[in-house]
Design a protein around this motif. Structure first.
Motif, mmCIF file in Angstrom:
data_model
loop_
_atom_site.group_PDB
_atom_site.id
_atom_site.type_symbol
_atom_site.label_atom_id
_atom_site.label_comp_id
_atom_site.label_asym_id
_atom_site.label_seq_id
_atom_site.Cartn_x
_atom_site.Cartn_y
_atom_site.Cartn_z
ATOM 1 N N ILE A 73 5.408 2.860 -13.678
ATOM 2 C CA ILE A 73 4.577 3.501 -12.659
ATOM 3 C C ILE A 73 4.900 4.984 -12.558
ATOM 4 O O ILE A 73 4.012 5.819 -12.384
ATOM 5 N N TRP A 74 6.191 5.304 -12.682
ATOM 6 C CA TRP A 74 6.584 6.724 -12.611
ATOM 7 C C TRP A 74 5.901 7.531 -13.708
ATOM 8 O O TRP A 74 5.443 8.637 -13.486
ATOM 9 N N ARG A 75 5.801 6.937 -14.910
ATOM 10 C CA ARG A 75 5.184 7.651 -16.023
ATOM 11 C C ARG A 75 3.662 7.640 -15.933
ATOM 12 O O ARG A 75 3.019 8.669 -16.105
ATOM 13 N N GLY A 112 0.866 -1.177 0.000
ATOM 14 C CA GLY A 112 0.000 0.000 0.000
ATOM 15 C C GLY A 112 0.898 1.221 0.000
ATOM 16 O O GLY A 112 1.660 1.438 0.950
ATOM 17 N N VAL A 113 0.844 2.022 -1.071
ATOM 18 C CA VAL A 113 1.805 3.107 -1.270
ATOM 19 C C VAL A 113 1.071 4.447 -1.337
ATOM 20 O O VAL A 113 0.087 4.596 -2.067
ATOM 21 N N ILE A 118 4.943 3.168 2.748
ATOM 22 C CA ILE A 118 4.775 1.846 2.150
ATOM 23 C C ILE A 118 4.382 0.899 3.273
ATOM 24 O O ILE A 118 5.167 0.655 4.191
ATOM 25 N N ASN A 119 3.150 0.448 3.219
ATOM 26 C CA ASN A 119 2.573 -0.376 4.289
ATOM 27 C C ASN A 119 2.739 0.292 5.657
ATOM 28 O O ASN A 119 3.036 -0.360 6.661
ATOM 29 N N GLY A 120 2.579 1.611 5.655
ATOM 30 C CA GLY A 120 2.618 2.363 6.899
ATOM 31 C C GLY A 120 3.998 2.763 7.375
ATOM 32 O O GLY A 120 4.130 3.403 8.425
ATOM 33 N N ALA A 153 -4.176 5.054 -0.070
ATOM 34 C CA ALA A 153 -2.974 4.355 -0.539
ATOM 35 C C ALA A 153 -3.301 3.510 -1.767
ATOM 36 O O ALA A 153 -4.348 2.872 -1.849
ATOM 37 N N ASP A 154 -2.379 3.530 -2.747
ATOM 38 C CA ASP A 154 -2.513 2.695 -3.942
ATOM 39 C C ASP A 154 -1.972 1.302 -3.654
ATOM 40 O O ASP A 154 -0.965 1.141 -2.964
#
Length: 352
Positions: free
Chosen positions: A166-168, A111-112, A184-186, A121-122
Motif C-alpha cells: 500500500i505504501w508503494r 476507512g483511512v 482510521i474509522n474517524g 477515505a479509502d
C-alpha cells in the motif's frame, strides 16, 4: 562428454522432424507439471518470509473465520480460535514459547484518510495483532519502526503499521507517511512504520490481506460496542509462537491442553448449561506454523493434489509417447539397414 554432445547434435540434425516432435512433447509435459508444481509450492509448501520459520508453531489446527463465541468449539471440541484473555493466559504460563503472538482471524474493514486531507477515505483491510507480532515472526521494518508491547497497552497512543504494498501503490513510496497522523474509522492514528517488502502477514489467503496492522488493544476504539477484546468467550484470534529447537512439541501440546482446561475451569460459572457439560471435552493441537495460518491450503489442498497427480500423468504420457516414437524410429532404421544390406540398394531406391 564433448564428443557425446557433438554426436547427439549430429543425430538431432539428421532427423529434424523427430527432434521437433520430441522437444514439443517434452515441453508440454514438463511445462504443465512445472506450472502446477509452482502453484502447489506457493499454496502448500512455501514458508512465510520470516526468520527461522521452522521454529514457529501454531496453537490450533483448524482454519476458522472469523469469530467463535462461547467456551466450546465445533463438534469435536477442537479449539483453534482464542479470546484475548485466553491468549494472555497462554503467554503468561508457557515459557517454552520465547514469543507467542496473536493475530485477528479475518480482517477489520477500515476507512483511512490522511489527517487534514479533503479526499474521501479509502477502504482498506486492517488486522489486529499483539504488540509482539512482528518480533515473534522476526520481521524488520522497511522504514520507521514496527509495533512493540508498549504500543499494545490500554491507554497507549493509537498507532498503525502500513504494508509495503500500500505504501508503494497508494502513497508512491512517500517516506513522510511515517510519523504522519491518519484518520482510521474517524480516530487519529500515527503511522509508525512500513513493513518489509514481500511480507503480507501471517495468513495466506485469497482475500482480505492486511493493508494496516493495528494493536489488538485498539479494537474497542474501532469496533465500539461490538468489540470482543474484553469478552473471555469472544474467540477471534489465531495464535503463533516461536519455540526453541530443544522443546518437544508433543510435550508442549500436552501442557497447552492442561492450561486450556484450567482456564476453562475458571469460567465454569460464566458458561451456558450446555457448555458446562462439554468444557472437559475441549482440546487443542499444536502444528507447525512456518507457513502461518494457511487459509488457501485448507481451502484448496484436495484440488491441488488432484491437479498435481494429473500433471504427473500428463508428463508420464508424454514420456511414453516419446519413448514409443524413438523406439519405432530405431526399429525402422534397423529394418532399412538390414534390407539395404540384403538387396544392395540405396535408401531412396527402396523408398521409391
Amino acid at each position: 562428454m564433448l564428443a557425446d554432445l557433438r554426436e547427439a547434435l549430429r543425430q538431432l540434425q539428421k532427423a529434424p522432424a523427430v527432434t521437433t516432435t520430441a522437444v514439443i512433447t517434452l515441453a508440454l509435459g514438463i511445462g504443465a507439471t512445472t506450472a502446477i508444481f509452482t502453484l502447489v509450492h506457493q499454496v502448500m509448501l512455501k514458508s512465510l518470509p520470516v526468520t527461522k520459520p521452522e521454529e514457529l508453531w501454531r496453537i490450533g489446527d483448524k482454519v476458522r473465520c472469523c469469530n467463535w463465541g462461547g467456551y466450546s468449539q465445533g463438534d469435536d471440541g477442537d479449539f483453534s480460535l482464542f479470546s484475548w484473555e485466553a491468549y494472555k493466559n497462554f503467554r503468561a504460563n508457557t515459557p517454552e514459547f520465547t514469543d507467542l503472538a496473536a493475530l485477528q482471524a479475518g480482517n477489520a474493514p477500515l476507512g483511512v484518510r490522511r489527517m487534514g486531507s479533503p479526499a474521501q477515505a479509502d477502504t482498506r483491510n486492517g488486522e489486529y495483532v499483539s504488540g509482539n507480532f512482528f518480533r515473534t515472526l522476526g520481521i524488520r521494518p522497511w522504514i520507521g519502526r514496527l509495533m512493540s508491547d508498549a504500543d499494545d497497552q490500554e491507554g497507549a497512543p493509537p498507532v498503525a503499521v502500513m504494508s509495503y504494498r500500500i505504501w508503494r501503490e497508494k502513497y508512491a513510496s512517500d517516506p513522510s507517511v511515517v510519523g504522519a497522523s491518519y484518520q482510521i474509522n474517524g480516530h487519529a492514528f500515527t503511522i509508525i512504520g512500513v513493513a518489509a517488502p514481500g511480507f503480507y502477514g501471517a495468513k495466506l489467503a485469497g482475500w482480505g490481506m492486511p493493508d494496516f496492522w493495528l494493536p489488538a488493544t485498539t479494537e474497542p476504539l474501532i469496533d465500539g460496542a461490538t468489540a470482543r477484546l474484553k469478552r473471555p468467550n469472544g474467540n477471534f484470534l489465531d495464535l503463533i509462537g516461536r519455540v526453541g529447537l530443544a522443546v518437544n512439541p508433543k510435550s508442549l501440546e500436552a501442557k497447552l491442553k492442561v492450561e486450556l482446561h484450567d482456564w476453562l475451569a475458571s469460567h465454569v460459572p460464566d458458561m451456558e448449561p450446555g457448555e458446562r457439560q462439554l468444557w472437559r471435552q475441549q482440546t487443542l493441537h499444536l502444528i507447525p506454523g512456518g507457513a502461518g495460518v494457511a487459509v488457501m491450503r485448507d481451502q484448496y489442498q484436495d484440488g491441488l493434489k488432484l491437479l498435481l497427480i494429473a500433471a504427473g500423468c500428463v508428463l508420464l504420457v508424454a514420456c511414453a509417447n516419446l519413448a514409443n516414437l524413438l523406439l519405432a524410429r530405431g526399429l525402422r532404421d534397423r529394418a532399412q539397414t538390414s534390407i539395404r544390406v540384403a538387396l544392395g540398394a540405396s535408401r531412396w531406391r527402396l523408398v521409391r
